[in-house]
Design a protein around this motif. Structure first.
Motif, PDB file in Angstrom:
ATOM      1  N   UNK A 113      42.949   0.661  -6.798  1.00 22.32           N
ATOM      2  CA  UNK A 113      43.920   1.247  -7.738  1.00 22.32           C
ATOM      3  C   UNK A 113      44.702   0.232  -8.563  1.00 22.32           C
ATOM      4  N   UNK A 114      44.595  -1.045  -8.247  1.00 19.82           N
ATOM      5  CA  UNK A 114      45.306  -2.048  -9.037  1.00 19.82           C
ATOM      6  C   UNK A 114      44.565  -2.341 -10.335  1.00 19.82           C
ATOM      7  N   UNK A 115      45.242  -3.015 -11.240  1.00 18.54           N
ATOM      8  CA  UNK A 115      44.629  -3.401 -12.523  1.00 18.54           C
ATOM      9  C   UNK A 115      43.412  -4.273 -12.257  1.00 18.54           C
ATOM     10  N   UNK A 116      42.237  -3.918 -12.810  1.00 21.48           N
ATOM     11  CA  UNK A 116      41.041  -4.745 -12.591  1.00 21.48           C
ATOM     12  C   UNK A 116      41.284  -6.204 -12.953  1.00 21.48           C
ATOM     13  N   UNK A 117      40.888  -7.096 -12.060  1.00 27.39           N
ATOM     14  CA  UNK A 117      41.058  -8.521 -12.274  1.00 27.39           C
ATOM     15  C   UNK A 117      42.374  -9.077 -11.781  1.00 27.39           C
ATOM     16  N   UNK A 118      43.342  -8.227 -11.469  1.00 27.20           N
ATOM     17  CA  UNK A 118      44.617  -8.716 -10.937  1.00 27.20           C
ATOM     18  C   UNK A 118      44.417  -9.182  -9.494  1.00 27.20           C
ATOM     19  N   UNK A 119      45.205 -10.173  -9.100  1.00 30.78           N
ATOM     20  CA  UNK A 119      45.084 -10.743  -7.763  1.00 30.78           C
ATOM     21  C   UNK A 119      46.364 -10.462  -6.989  1.00 30.78           C
ATOM     22  N   UNK A 120      46.208  -9.832  -5.845  1.00 32.27           N
ATOM     23  CA  UNK A 120      47.352  -9.494  -5.009  1.00 32.27           C
ATOM     24  C   UNK A 120      47.370 -10.298  -3.723  1.00 32.27           C
ATOM     25  N   UNK A 121      48.563 -10.629  -3.254  1.00 27.62           N
ATOM     26  CA  UNK A 121      48.721 -11.341  -1.984  1.00 27.62           C
ATOM     27  C   UNK A 121      50.105 -11.012  -1.436  1.00 27.62           C
ATOM     28  N   UNK A 122      50.253 -11.125  -0.134  1.00 30.14           N
ATOM     29  CA  UNK A 122      51.545 -10.884   0.483  1.00 30.14           C
ATOM     30  C   UNK A 122      51.445  -9.927   1.662  1.00 30.14           C
ATOM     31  N   UNK A 123      52.416 -10.037   2.562  1.00 26.50           N
ATOM     32  CA  UNK A 123      52.434  -9.220   3.773  1.00 26.50           C
ATOM     33  C   UNK A 123      53.156  -7.899   3.589  1.00 26.50           C
ATOM     34  N   UNK A 124      53.554  -7.570   2.352  1.00 25.49           N
ATOM     35  CA  UNK A 124      54.367  -6.378   2.161  1.00 25.49           C
ATOM     36  C   UNK A 124      53.603  -5.089   2.451  1.00 25.49           C
ATOM     37  N   UNK A 125      52.297  -5.077   2.229  1.00 25.16           N
ATOM     38  CA  UNK A 125      51.516  -3.896   2.589  1.00 25.16           C
ATOM     39  C   UNK A 125      51.560  -3.642   4.084  1.00 25.16           C
ATOM     40  N   UNK A 126      51.484  -4.714   4.866  1.00 20.92           N
ATOM     41  CA  UNK A 126      51.585  -4.598   6.320  1.00 20.92           C
ATOM     42  C   UNK A 126      52.996  -4.174   6.716  1.00 20.92           C
ATOM     43  N   UNK A 127      53.993  -4.759   6.060  1.00 16.70           N
ATOM     44  CA  UNK A 127      55.393  -4.414   6.316  1.00 16.70           C
ATOM     45  C   UNK A 127      55.617  -2.909   6.123  1.00 16.70           C
ATOM     46  N   UNK A 128      55.148  -2.373   4.996  1.00 16.42           N
ATOM     47  CA  UNK A 128      55.330  -0.945   4.742  1.00 16.42           C
ATOM     48  C   UNK A 128      54.521  -0.099   5.720  1.00 16.42           C
ATOM     49  N   UNK A 129      53.396  -0.627   6.172  1.00 14.31           N
ATOM     50  CA  UNK A 129      52.625   0.078   7.192  1.00 14.31           C
ATOM     51  C   UNK A 129      53.401   0.211   8.490  1.00 14.31           C
ATOM     52  N   UNK A 130      54.017  -0.877   8.923  1.00 14.48           N
ATOM     53  CA  UNK A 130      54.840  -0.821  10.134  1.00 14.48           C
ATOM     54  C   UNK A 130      56.033   0.123   9.937  1.00 14.48           C
ATOM     55  N   UNK A 131      56.599   0.112   8.740  1.00  9.86           N
ATOM     56  CA  UNK A 131      57.729   0.986   8.438  1.00  9.86           C
ATOM     57  C   UNK A 131      57.328   2.458   8.617  1.00  9.86           C
ATOM     58  N   UNK A 132      56.204   2.830   8.013  1.00  7.75           N
ATOM     59  CA  UNK A 132      55.717   4.197   8.161  1.00  7.75           C
ATOM     60  C   UNK A 132      55.419   4.553   9.604  1.00  7.75           C
ATOM     61  N   UNK A 133      54.840   3.609  10.323  1.00  8.91           N
ATOM     62  CA  UNK A 133      54.493   3.845  11.730  1.00  8.91           C
ATOM     63  C   UNK A 133      55.739   4.075  12.573  1.00  8.91           C
ATOM     64  N   UNK A 134      56.758   3.255  12.376  1.00 11.44           N
ATOM     65  CA  UNK A 134      58.003   3.393  13.144  1.00 11.44           C
ATOM     66  C   UNK A 134      58.676   4.730  12.849  1.00 11.44           C
ATOM     67  N   UNK A 135      58.593   5.189  11.603  1.00  6.92           N
ATOM     68  CA  UNK A 135      59.234   6.449  11.230  1.00  6.92           C
ATOM     69  C   UNK A 135      58.624   7.645  11.950  1.00  6.92           C
ATOM     70  N   UNK A 136      57.312   7.626  12.177  1.00  7.53           N
ATOM     71  CA  UNK A 136      56.642   8.834  12.696  1.00  7.53           C
ATOM     72  C   UNK A 136      56.204   8.737  14.145  1.00  7.53           C
ATOM     73  N   UNK A 137      56.147   7.541  14.706  1.00  2.04           N
ATOM     74  CA  UNK A 137      55.572   7.393  16.056  1.00  2.04           C
ATOM     75  C   UNK A 137      56.273   8.272  17.085  1.00  2.04           C
ATOM     76  N   UNK A 138      57.594   8.304  17.040  1.00  2.94           N
ATOM     77  CA  UNK A 138      58.332   9.086  18.018  1.00  2.94           C
ATOM     78  C   UNK A 138      57.951  10.548  17.999  1.00  2.94           C
ATOM     79  N   UNK A 139      57.766  11.101  16.781  1.00  5.60           N
ATOM     80  CA  UNK A 139      57.402  12.508  16.663  1.00  5.60           C
ATOM     81  C   UNK A 139      56.007  12.759  17.231  1.00  5.60           C
ATOM     82  N   UNK A 140      55.066  11.864  16.920  1.00  2.72           N
ATOM     83  CA  UNK A 140      53.705  12.058  17.406  1.00  2.72           C
ATOM     84  C   UNK A 140      53.591  11.815  18.915  1.00  2.72           C
ATOM     85  N   UNK A 141      54.355  10.847  19.429  1.00  3.07           N
ATOM     86  CA  UNK A 141      54.301  10.533  20.862  1.00  3.07           C
ATOM     87  C   UNK A 141      55.249  11.417  21.688  1.00  3.07           C
TER      88      UNK A 141
END
Length: 217
Positions: A113-141
């Motif tokens: 979904x990013x602009x073709x040819x653009x280069x992305x780097x950084x841990x923020x995708x993982x950071x937001x993944x952990x954020x989403x996981x922490x928000x919902x884990x309690x409800x699912x568990x």
């Protein structure tokens, strides 16, 4: 009582592991940052994820460890440690599975979904993944104390939701797909325990006190 004490010991041991796993992860990305900076951020250009380039797909695995500046890695480090620790303290093995899912889904989503040819780097995708996981884990568990943790984190870090919206100059696509992967991970890797015989209904206060007692608090 003995079973409760044993459970608390296991939880404390897992929390220690979670702490050192996140210390190790941050030490790794900061060590890579020093080398990357010394090379004029050549590592980010070489091993960052280039959208729509099939040859760059393996960089899904390397791009979360790379950043574009000191400000970039500093902005990610604090929330990454907090959300990572809270994601891992219930069990490091499950945390590693969740991390793998987040890295792959975030990377593939950003690649598509990013602009073709653009280069992305950084841990923020993982950071937001952990954020989403922490928000919902309690409800699912169905762990009341984790539900409380999720609500508190959602309120304290509400500004993070702005990072899920389209905007110039940041890799919001990785944020969005990472967050979605974290929510998905909460469901896929939820506790699957056999239902126990029905017990007398507990008030929310009693349930919370039982959770705290199980943790030895």
């Amino acid at each position: 009582m003995e079973a409760t004490g044993r459970k608390a010991e296991i939880m404390i041991a897992e929390a220690r592991k979670a702490f050192w796993v996140m210390v190790g992860f941050l030490a790794l990305i900061w060590s890579v940052q020093v080398v990357n900076w010394a090379l004029g951020y050549g590592l980010s250009r070489e091993f960052g994820l280039e959208a729509w380039n099939p040859a760059s797909l393996p960089d899904i695995l390397s791009s979360p460890f790379l950043h574009w500046s000191w400000d970039h890695i500093e902005a990610n480090s604090g929330p990454l440690f907090i959300f990572g620790f809270l994601s891992a303290y219930r069990g490091v093995a499950r945390f590693l599975s969740v991390t793998g899912l987040i890295i792959v889904v975030s990377g593939v989503g950003a690649w598509l979904t990013s602009q073709p040819g653009s280069v992305g780097a950084g841990a923020s995708g993982v950071l937001f993944g952990y954020f989403g996981y922490v928000l919902v884990r309690g409800a699912f568990d169905r762990h009341l104390i984790d539900i409380v943790v999720g609500v508190v984190m959602g309120l304290c870090f509400a500004y993070q939701f702005a990072g899920l919206l389209p905007q110039e100059g940041i890799g919001w696509q990785a944020h969005l797909f990472g967050f979605a992967a974290g929510v998905l991970g909460g469901w896929v890797f939820r506790d699957r325990v056999r239902p126990k015989p029905a017990a007398p209904a507990q008030s929310p206060r009693s349930a919370l006190l039982k959770e705290l007692d199980d943790l030895g608090l």
